[in-house]
Design a protein around this motif. Structure first.
Motif, PDB file in Angstrom:
ATOM      1  N   GLY A   1       0.850  -1.183   0.000  1.00 56.76           N
ATOM      2  CA  GLY A   1       0.000   0.000   0.000  1.00 56.76           C
ATOM      3  C   GLY A   1       0.885   1.232   0.000  1.00 56.76           C
ATOM      4  O   GLY A   1       1.922   1.257   0.659  1.00 56.76           O
ATOM      5  N   VAL A   2       0.494   2.232  -0.748  1.00 51.45           N
ATOM      6  CA  VAL A   2       1.220   3.496  -0.807  1.00 51.45           C
ATOM      7  C   VAL A   2       0.222   4.611  -0.520  1.00 51.45           C
ATOM      8  O   VAL A   2      -0.733   4.797  -1.279  1.00 51.45           O
ATOM      9  N   ASP A   3       0.439   5.297   0.593  1.00 56.72           N
ATOM     10  CA  ASP A   3      -0.422   6.417   0.969  1.00 56.72           C
ATOM     11  C   ASP A   3       0.350   7.717   0.870  1.00 56.72           C
ATOM     12  O   ASP A   3       1.511   7.786   1.304  1.00 56.72           O
ATOM     13  N   VAL A   4      -0.283   8.741   0.342  1.00 57.67           N
ATOM     14  CA  VAL A   4       0.192  10.108   0.466  1.00 57.67           C
ATOM     15  C   VAL A   4      -0.863  10.814   1.289  1.00 57.67           C
ATOM     16  O   VAL A   4      -2.054  10.743   0.971  1.00 57.67           O
ATOM     17  N   ARG A   5      -0.419  11.460   2.374  1.00 53.99           N
ATOM     18  CA  ARG A   5      -1.337  12.139   3.283  1.00 53.99           C
ATOM     19  C   ARG A   5      -0.853  13.561   3.502  1.00 53.99           C
ATOM     20  O   ARG A   5       0.340  13.807   3.626  1.00 53.99           O
ATOM     21  N   ALA A   6      -1.800  14.463   3.563  1.00 53.20           N
ATOM     22  CA  ALA A   6      -1.461  15.864   3.810  1.00 53.20           C
ATOM     23  C   ALA A   6      -2.593  16.515   4.588  1.00 53.20           C
ATOM     24  O   ALA A   6      -3.749  16.102   4.478  1.00 53.20           O
ATOM     25  N   GLU A   7      -2.229  17.532   5.344  1.00 52.13           N
ATOM     26  CA  GLU A   7      -3.237  18.287   6.070  1.00 52.13           C
ATOM     27  C   GLU A   7      -4.175  18.943   5.062  1.00 52.13           C
ATOM     28  O   GLU A   7      -3.758  19.411   4.006  1.00 52.13           O
ATOM     29  N   GLY A   8      -5.451  18.966   5.391  1.00 47.69           N
ATOM     30  CA  GLY A   8      -6.476  19.497   4.493  1.00 47.69           C
ATOM     31  C   GLY A   8      -6.231  20.937   4.086  1.00 47.69           C
ATOM     32  O   GLY A   8      -6.422  21.299   2.920  1.00 47.69           O
ATOM     33  N   ASN A   9      -5.764  21.769   5.029  1.00 51.18           N
ATOM     34  CA  ASN A   9      -5.534  23.172   4.664  1.00 51.18           C
ATOM     35  C   ASN A   9      -4.388  23.311   3.666  1.00 51.18           C
ATOM     36  O   ASN A   9      -4.390  24.212   2.837  1.00 51.18           O
ATOM     37  N   LEU A  10      -3.417  22.403   3.715  1.00 52.63           N
ATOM     38  CA  LEU A  10      -2.332  22.428   2.733  1.00 52.63           C
ATOM     39  C   LEU A  10      -2.868  22.056   1.351  1.00 52.63           C
ATOM     40  O   LEU A  10      -2.544  22.715   0.358  1.00 52.63           O
ATOM     41  N   ILE A  11      -3.695  21.028   1.275  1.00 51.48           N
ATOM     42  CA  ILE A  11      -4.255  20.620  -0.016  1.00 51.48           C
ATOM     43  C   ILE A  11      -5.151  21.719  -0.577  1.00 51.48           C
ATOM     44  O   ILE A  11      -5.172  21.966  -1.784  1.00 51.48           O
ATOM     45  N   THR A  12      -5.872  22.420   0.288  1.00 49.28           N
ATOM     46  CA  THR A  12      -6.686  23.551  -0.160  1.00 49.28           C
ATOM     47  C   THR A  12      -5.796  24.607  -0.793  1.00 49.28           C
ATOM     48  O   THR A  12      -6.091  25.116  -1.886  1.00 49.28           O
ATOM     49  N   THR A  13      -4.685  24.938  -0.136  1.00 51.03           N
ATOM     50  CA  THR A  13      -3.750  25.935  -0.657  1.00 51.03           C
ATOM     51  C   THR A  13      -3.144  25.478  -1.981  1.00 51.03           C
ATOM     52  O   THR A  13      -3.071  26.246  -2.946  1.00 51.03           O
ATOM     53  N   LEU A  14      -2.720  24.215  -2.034  1.00 52.40           N
ATOM     54  CA  LEU A  14      -2.114  23.694  -3.264  1.00 52.40           C
ATOM     55  C   LEU A  14      -3.122  23.653  -4.406  1.00 52.40           C
ATOM     56  O   LEU A  14      -2.799  23.998  -5.542  1.00 52.40           O
ATOM     57  N   ALA A  15      -4.351  23.226  -4.125  1.00 52.22           N
ATOM     58  CA  ALA A  15      -5.377  23.188  -5.166  1.00 52.22           C
ATOM     59  C   ALA A  15      -5.670  24.588  -5.683  1.00 52.22           C
ATOM     60  O   ALA A  15      -5.810  24.791  -6.897  1.00 52.22           O
ATOM     61  N   ALA A  16      -5.756  25.561  -4.790  1.00 53.24           N
ATOM     62  CA  ALA A  16      -6.008  26.944  -5.219  1.00 53.24           C
ATOM     63  C   ALA A  16      -4.891  27.427  -6.124  1.00 53.24           C
ATOM     64  O   ALA A  16      -5.144  28.043  -7.172  1.00 53.24           O
ATOM     65  N   THR A  17      -3.647  27.140  -5.752  1.00 54.01           N
ATOM     66  CA  THR A  17      -2.495  27.587  -6.540  1.00 54.01           C
ATOM     67  C   THR A  17      -2.414  26.856  -7.876  1.00 54.01           C
ATOM     68  O   THR A  17      -2.278  27.489  -8.926  1.00 54.01           O
ATOM     69  N   LEU A  18      -2.503  25.533  -7.834  1.00 54.03           N
ATOM     70  CA  LEU A  18      -2.341  24.738  -9.054  1.00 54.03           C
ATOM     71  C   LEU A  18      -3.478  24.934 -10.043  1.00 54.03           C
ATOM     72  O   LEU A  18      -3.266  24.905 -11.252  1.00 54.03           O
ATOM     73  N   LEU A  19      -4.690  25.124  -9.529  1.00 53.28           N
ATOM     74  CA  LEU A  19      -5.848  25.234 -10.407  1.00 53.28           C
ATOM     75  C   LEU A  19      -6.263  26.677 -10.667  1.00 53.28           C
ATOM     76  O   LEU A  19      -7.164  26.933 -11.459  1.00 53.28           O
ATOM     77  N   GLY A  20      -5.628  27.613  -9.959  1.00 58.10           N
ATOM     78  CA  GLY A  20      -5.926  29.028 -10.175  1.00 58.10           C
ATOM     79  C   GLY A  20      -7.321  29.436  -9.756  1.00 58.10           C
ATOM     80  O   GLY A  20      -7.944  30.266 -10.413  1.00 58.10           O
ATOM     81  N   VAL A  21      -7.799  28.838  -8.670  1.00 58.91           N
ATOM     82  CA  VAL A  21      -9.124  29.189  -8.153  1.00 58.91           C
ATOM     83  C   VAL A  21      -8.981  29.672  -6.711  1.00 58.91           C
ATOM     84  O   VAL A  21      -8.126  29.197  -5.972  1.00 58.91           O
ATOM     85  N   ALA A  22      -9.815  30.620  -6.318  1.00 59.94           N
ATOM     86  CA  ALA A  22      -9.726  31.167  -4.960  1.00 59.94           C
ATOM     87  C   ALA A  22     -10.237  30.181  -3.917  1.00 59.94           C
ATOM     88  O   ALA A  22      -9.651  30.030  -2.853  1.00 59.94           O
ATOM     89  N   GLU A  23     -11.337  29.514  -4.214  1.00 62.17           N
ATOM     90  CA  GLU A  23     -11.963  28.577  -3.272  1.00 62.17           C
ATOM     91  C   GLU A  23     -12.122  27.209  -3.946  1.00 62.17           C
ATOM     92  O   GLU A  23     -13.148  26.928  -4.559  1.00 62.17           O
ATOM     93  N   PRO A  24     -11.108  26.338  -3.830  1.00 64.02           N
ATOM     94  CA  PRO A  24     -11.231  25.036  -4.484  1.00 64.02           C
ATOM     95  C   PRO A  24     -12.337  24.187  -3.861  1.00 64.02           C
ATOM     96  O   PRO A  24     -12.541  24.197  -2.649  1.00 64.02           O
TER      97      PRO A  24
END
Length: 171
Positions: free
Chosen positions: A60-83
């Motif tokens: 099994g291979v898990d990647v885990r991250a804090e939700g607020n980090l993924i929110t920040t990364l999604a906003a940056t990568l996808l160019g949206v203010a509120e992912p």
């Protein structure tokens, strides 16, 4: 596939893999960290499974991250203010896919890789004693790469169409 001693000895390579993946994919600087993810925090998790076709064993291979980090990364990568939650799932799934592909190259060259199973969770269960963890500090948060032997693939594990697992399941 791989015994627990071999898996444990790969920990420094997994740590380097995680830090390099963050730098190349996200364009962010990360540092290895022994800090675990906080026990009760919103998480984004992506699980993939590698099956060794020679002996039928699973990793099994898990990647885990804090939700607020993924929110920040999604906003940056996808160019949206509120992912949206789906955007966050897409980001953690892609990070899981990249990490698991690298783990497969490192530990099981001929293995078959499942599709990512991303989820947003409020906490994670403890890992098995045989699990190997690599952590990285990114933007003040923790990202983990956890690799663990599995007795079997979860019935919910999805395999690419045309794969041996897909055909065996009769899907």
């Amino acid at each position: 596939m791989i015994d627990t001693e071999e898996l444990a000895s790969a920990q420094p390579d997994l740590e380097m893999l995680l830090v390099e993946m963050i730098a190349s994919v996200l364009g962010e600087h990360a540092e290895p960290t022994p800090e675990p993810l906080p026990a009760a925090v919103g998480l984004a998790v992506s699980r993939l499974v590698i099956q060794d076709p020679e002996d039928g064993t699973f990793l099994g291979v898990d990647v885990r991250a804090e939700g607020n980090l993924i929110t920040t990364l999604a906003a940056t990568l996808l160019g949206v203010a509120e992912p949206a939650p789906d955007d966050m799932l897409d980001v953690i799934a892609e990070l899981g896919n990249i990490a698991a592909g690298n783990v497969k190259s490192l530990l099981c060259h001929n293995g078959q890789l499942s599709l990512p199973a991303p989820q947003l969770a409020f906490e994670h269960e403890g890992d098995s004693p045989d699990a190997v963890r690599a952590g990285a500090s990114l933007l003040g948060n923790v990202v983990e790469l956890v690799v663990m032997p599995l007795h079997s693939a979860d019935p919910q594990t999805r395999w690419p169409s045309g794969s041996a697992q897909h055909a065996a399941a009769g899907v």
